[in-house]
Design a protein around this motif. Structure first.
Motif, mmCIF file in Angstrom:
data_model
loop_
_atom_site.group_PDB
_atom_site.id
_atom_site.type_symbol
_atom_site.label_atom_id
_atom_site.label_comp_id
_atom_site.label_asym_id
_atom_site.label_seq_id
_atom_site.Cartn_x
_atom_site.Cartn_y
_atom_site.Cartn_z
ATOM 1 N N ALA A 1 0.831 -1.207 0.000
ATOM 2 C CA ALA A 1 0.000 0.000 0.000
ATOM 3 C C ALA A 1 0.866 1.258 0.000
ATOM 4 C CB ALA A 1 -0.927 -0.005 1.202
ATOM 5 N N ALA A 2 1.920 1.259 0.801
ATOM 6 C CA ALA A 2 2.814 2.411 0.836
ATOM 7 C C ALA A 2 3.482 2.613 -0.521
ATOM 8 C CB ALA A 2 3.864 2.229 1.922
ATOM 9 N N MET A 3 3.887 1.516 -1.143
ATOM 10 C CA MET A 3 4.623 1.598 -2.403
ATOM 11 C C MET A 3 3.749 2.113 -3.544
ATOM 12 S SD MET A 3 6.522 -1.509 -4.468
ATOM 13 C CE MET A 3 4.978 -2.395 -4.764
ATOM 14 N N ILE A 4 2.515 1.621 -3.633
ATOM 15 C CA ILE A 4 1.712 1.940 -4.813
ATOM 16 C C ILE A 4 0.818 3.165 -4.634
ATOM 17 C CG2 ILE A 4 1.681 -0.496 -5.492
ATOM 18 C CD1 ILE A 4 -1.269 -0.576 -4.653
ATOM 19 N N ALA A 5 0.626 3.639 -3.386
ATOM 20 C CA ALA A 5 -0.318 4.738 -3.205
ATOM 21 C C ALA A 5 0.054 5.704 -2.090
ATOM 22 C CB ALA A 5 -1.727 4.179 -2.947
ATOM 23 N N ILE A 6 0.281 5.214 -0.888
ATOM 24 C CA ILE A 6 0.332 6.082 0.283
ATOM 25 C C ILE A 6 1.569 6.972 0.293
ATOM 26 C CG2 ILE A 6 0.311 6.156 2.806
ATOM 27 C CD1 ILE A 6 -2.323 5.376 1.386
ATOM 28 N N THR B 1 -7.557 -10.497 -0.677
ATOM 29 C CA THR B 1 -8.585 -11.031 0.218
ATOM 30 C C THR B 1 -9.090 -9.911 1.105
ATOM 31 O OG1 THR B 1 -7.514 -13.211 0.223
ATOM 32 C CG2 THR B 1 -9.123 -12.764 1.969
ATOM 33 N N PRO B 2 -10.303 -9.407 0.864
ATOM 34 C CA PRO B 2 -11.177 -9.889 -0.208
ATOM 35 C C PRO B 2 -10.852 -9.326 -1.589
ATOM 36 C CG PRO B 2 -12.309 -8.192 1.028
ATOM 37 C CD PRO B 2 -10.985 -8.431 1.729
ATOM 38 N N HIS B 3 -10.142 -8.174 -1.640
ATOM 39 C CA HIS B 3 -9.765 -7.615 -2.938
ATOM 40 C C HIS B 3 -8.576 -6.679 -2.728
ATOM 41 C CE1 HIS B 3 -13.274 -5.068 -1.451
ATOM 42 N NE2 HIS B 3 -12.289 -4.199 -1.414
ATOM 43 N N SER B 4 -7.975 -6.289 -3.791
ATOM 44 C CA SER B 4 -6.825 -5.378 -3.809
ATOM 45 C C SER B 4 -5.521 -6.082 -3.414
ATOM 46 C CB SER B 4 -7.037 -4.163 -2.891
ATOM 47 O OG SER B 4 -8.154 -3.408 -3.297
ATOM 48 N N TRP B 5 -4.513 -5.852 -4.234
ATOM 49 C CA TRP B 5 -3.184 -6.443 -4.025
ATOM 50 C C TRP B 5 -2.612 -6.037 -2.681
ATOM 51 C CZ3 TRP B 5 1.623 -3.998 -6.729
ATOM 52 C CH2 TRP B 5 2.771 -4.765 -6.447
ATOM 53 N N GLU B 6 -2.858 -4.779 -2.266
ATOM 54 C CA GLU B 6 -2.221 -4.244 -1.065
ATOM 55 C C GLU B 6 -2.968 -4.569 0.220
ATOM 56 O OE1 GLU B 6 -4.997 -0.892 -2.423
ATOM 57 O OE2 GLU B 6 -3.868 -2.553 -3.305
ATOM 58 N N CYS B 7 -4.008 -5.365 0.141
ATOM 59 C CA CYS B 7 -4.879 -5.625 1.290
ATOM 60 C C CYS B 7 -4.108 -6.174 2.489
ATOM 61 C CB CYS B 7 -5.949 -6.644 0.892
ATOM 62 S SG CYS B 7 -7.612 -6.073 1.158
ATOM 63 N N GLY B 8 -4.529 -5.717 3.660
ATOM 64 C CA GLY B 8 -4.014 -6.246 4.921
ATOM 65 C C GLY B 8 -5.064 -6.056 5.999
ATOM 66 N N LEU B 9 -5.004 -6.880 7.028
ATOM 67 C CA LEU B 9 -5.913 -6.793 8.163
ATOM 68 C C LEU B 9 -5.079 -6.801 9.436
ATOM 69 C CD1 LEU B 9 -8.615 -9.356 6.977
ATOM 70 C CD2 LEU B 9 -8.687 -6.867 6.754
ATOM 71 N N MET B 10 -5.693 -6.461 10.548
ATOM 72 C CA MET B 10 -4.939 -6.455 11.790
ATOM 73 C C MET B 10 -5.786 -6.989 12.937
ATOM 74 S SD MET B 10 -4.720 -2.434 12.842
ATOM 75 C CE MET B 10 -6.027 -1.717 13.836
ATOM 76 N N MET B 11 -5.099 -7.388 13.996
ATOM 77 C CA MET B 11 -5.773 -7.958 15.155
ATOM 78 C C MET B 11 -5.191 -7.376 16.428
ATOM 79 S SD MET B 11 -6.395 -11.956 16.096
ATOM 80 C CE MET B 11 -7.082 -12.466 17.678
#
Length: 244
Positions: free
Chosen positions: A107-112, A144-154
């Motif tokens: 995400a940082a590389m392609i957009a942020i 998952t569910p979409h976008s190459w840069e997707c990430g989740l956290m817990m």
């Protein structure tokens, strides 16, 4: 607690020190109701996960201020680069001078790195970030569910999985936290307008998240959910496998 009567924005605690900010919206052309959620994590270094679209900045800020001064924010996280995920990012950075974006390396590389007014705190897969009394663990979840840069956290302290667009439920999202079925409503919504990438790696990613055994799922759209998160993630994987 209602924080903005005009927008319908409201805030409720869904786990210890974790607050769901919810705003209902009308879909275009009278197609029904939808909703956006953000999650405020209260700690020594508070974090907001999801910013909401740019046009919802004012009511989201009001809701944050109902719990703590918005300028106390230190981290603003999001799953992927999309308006409801980070549309209000720069607006929030402008009122929280010590805050930084939190996202995946991709995400940082392609957009942020270009979009954000402040450099991101990039988290690698499985990297942990301490907010004070609680620890956040990041998971890369490409496509998952979409976008190459997707990430989740817990939040490993409260066993809360911030599961982004997984288990998206339509409607206004009136119920802040439920123990009722969310898989059925979320799968019905997905089948109407399928937003999953259906990547070959989706099953393995859901299985990995299930091994974390979350007890609260902080959904971006609809009610947050409490129960056996490992079982529910497994049921989602099975449902995706059965559908074309």
């Amino acid at each position: 607690m209602m924080t903005n009567a005009q927008s319908g924005t409201n805030i409720h605690e869904v786990a210890d020190g974790i607050y769901r900010i919810n705003t209902p919206i009308a879909l275009p052309d009278g197609a029904g109701k939808f909703n956006f959620n953000q999650y405020l994590i209260v700690d020594d270094a508070p974090m907001l996960f999801h910013t909401g679209p740019r046009r919802l900045f004012a009511p989201v800020r009001e809701a944050i201020d109902a719990v703590l001064p918005v300028e106390r924010l230190r981290y603003i996280g999001f799953s992927h680069f999309e308006a409801d995920e980070c549309g209000a990012l720069n607006s929030l950075l402008s009122v929280a001078p010590q805050a930084v974006p939190v996202c995946s390396r991709v995400a940082a590389m392609i957009a942020i790195d270009d979009f954000a007014e402040r450099a991101a705190r990039v988290l690698a897969d499985a990297e942990e970030l301490t907010l004070g009394g609680r620890t956040i663990r990041w998971f890369d979840t490409p496509h998952t569910p979409h976008s190459w840069e997707c990430g989740l956290m817990m939040d490993v302290t409260t066993e809360t999985l911030f599961c982004g667009d997984l288990f998206t439920q339509g409607g206004r999202g009136e119920i802040a936290l439920t123990e009722s079925d969310i898989l059925g409503p979320s799968e019905s919504f997905r089948l109407m307008m399928d937003y999953f990438a259906h990547s070959p790696g989706t099953g393995a990613i859901l299985e990995r998240l299930a091994r974390e055994r979350p007890t609260t799922l902080a959904c971006m759209h609809g009610s947050a959910w409490r129960g056996d998160g490992a079982k529910l993630l497994g049921e989602l994987s099975t449902s995706l496998h059965r559908q074309p």
